[in-house]
Design an enzyme around this catalytic site. Sequence first.
Site, PDB file in Angstrom:
ATOM      1  N   ASN A  10       0.872  -1.179   0.000  1.00  0.00           N
ATOM      2  CA  ASN A  10       0.000   0.000   0.000  1.00  0.00           C
ATOM      3  C   ASN A  10       0.906   1.225   0.000  1.00  0.00           C
ATOM      4  OD1 ASN A  10      -1.817   2.038   0.484  1.00  0.00           O
ATOM      5  ND2 ASN A  10      -2.291   1.413   2.589  1.00  0.00           N
ATOM      6  N   HIS A  98      -9.389   0.898   4.782  1.00  0.00           N
ATOM      7  CA  HIS A  98      -8.123   1.049   5.507  1.00  0.00           C
ATOM      8  C   HIS A  98      -8.366   1.924   6.742  1.00  0.00           C
ATOM      9  CE1 HIS A  98      -4.030   2.289   6.464  1.00  0.00           C
ATOM     10  NE2 HIS A  98      -3.653   1.188   5.845  1.00  0.00           N
ATOM     11  N   GLU A 100      -6.810   4.324   7.916  1.00  0.00           N
ATOM     12  CA  GLU A 100      -6.641   5.761   7.673  1.00  0.00           C
ATOM     13  C   GLU A 100      -7.896   6.350   7.026  1.00  0.00           C
ATOM     14  OE1 GLU A 100      -2.904   5.421   5.620  1.00  0.00           O
ATOM     15  OE2 GLU A 100      -1.970   4.804   7.505  1.00  0.00           O
ATOM     16  N   GLY A 176       2.404   1.778  10.903  1.00  0.00           N
ATOM     17  CA  GLY A 176       3.353   2.885  10.781  1.00  0.00           C
ATOM     18  C   GLY A 176       4.032   3.253  12.091  1.00  0.00           C
TER      19      GLY A 176
END
Length: 256
Positions: A10, A98, A100, A176
Amino acid sequence: MSRKVIIAGNWKMNKNAAEGKALVDELKAACGNCCCCEADVVVCPPFTTIGAVVEAVKGTAIKVGAQNIHWADNGAFTGEISGDMLKSAGVEYVIIGHSERRQYFGETDATVNARLKAALKYDLIPIVCVGELLDERESGKTEEVLTRQIRGGFEGISADEMAKTVVAYEPVWAIGTGKTATPDIAQAAHAHIRKEIAGMFGEEVAEKVRIQYGGSMKAANARELVAQKDIDGGLIGGAALKAGDFLSLIKEALGK
Ligand code: PEP
């Protein structure tokens, strides 16, 4: 039942067209088709980079995915993109829900479900993301959250459609952050997801569904994670942005 490993990168909002082409050229030069035929390898660039990447992967086994899809066929939805547009651009996979998107763009289980149905309508392979927040894990709600996301996200699709859908378990606290779920923690969540899918669609379908792990996966931890019974690959953010990192991760995931 053996499920084919699937590793998807991604790229998020990284790589313009020239940079995306350069990354794929490096992947091709280093790997040819060697690892890409043993695993399904997918790269998911931003929309404006898709055309260059579709061209660049021609003649290889690398597949291209998008990072979102709208549920309507077309119309007044400024900033959105349809299944028809993705399909005609040469896209084969699409990431849906996702964290996010859920966190910053108001994605809900209902919109995930609508986008999933659009992807299936256009014969795109959906990669549906689920996963709990840190406070949900810490308050013992992980399974409850996953159950809600699965029941809401997969409502109203057929067993055949479920069988070809990929699920990505992405604990939000691991994305992340450099914090990876331990193989045991990840396996337990994957087993729960498979159990929920079995409850909705039957054991046989659940055994076919590939469930990726996502959240700071890299070459150093990919082997142990993918060795778990219910972990069938990875959805990769940071480690997908450099060809060397991505290829090492794929090789480790394949146990090479
Ligand atoms: C992701 O965003 O899907 C992801 C897993 O990111 P990272 O690998 O950087 O944690």
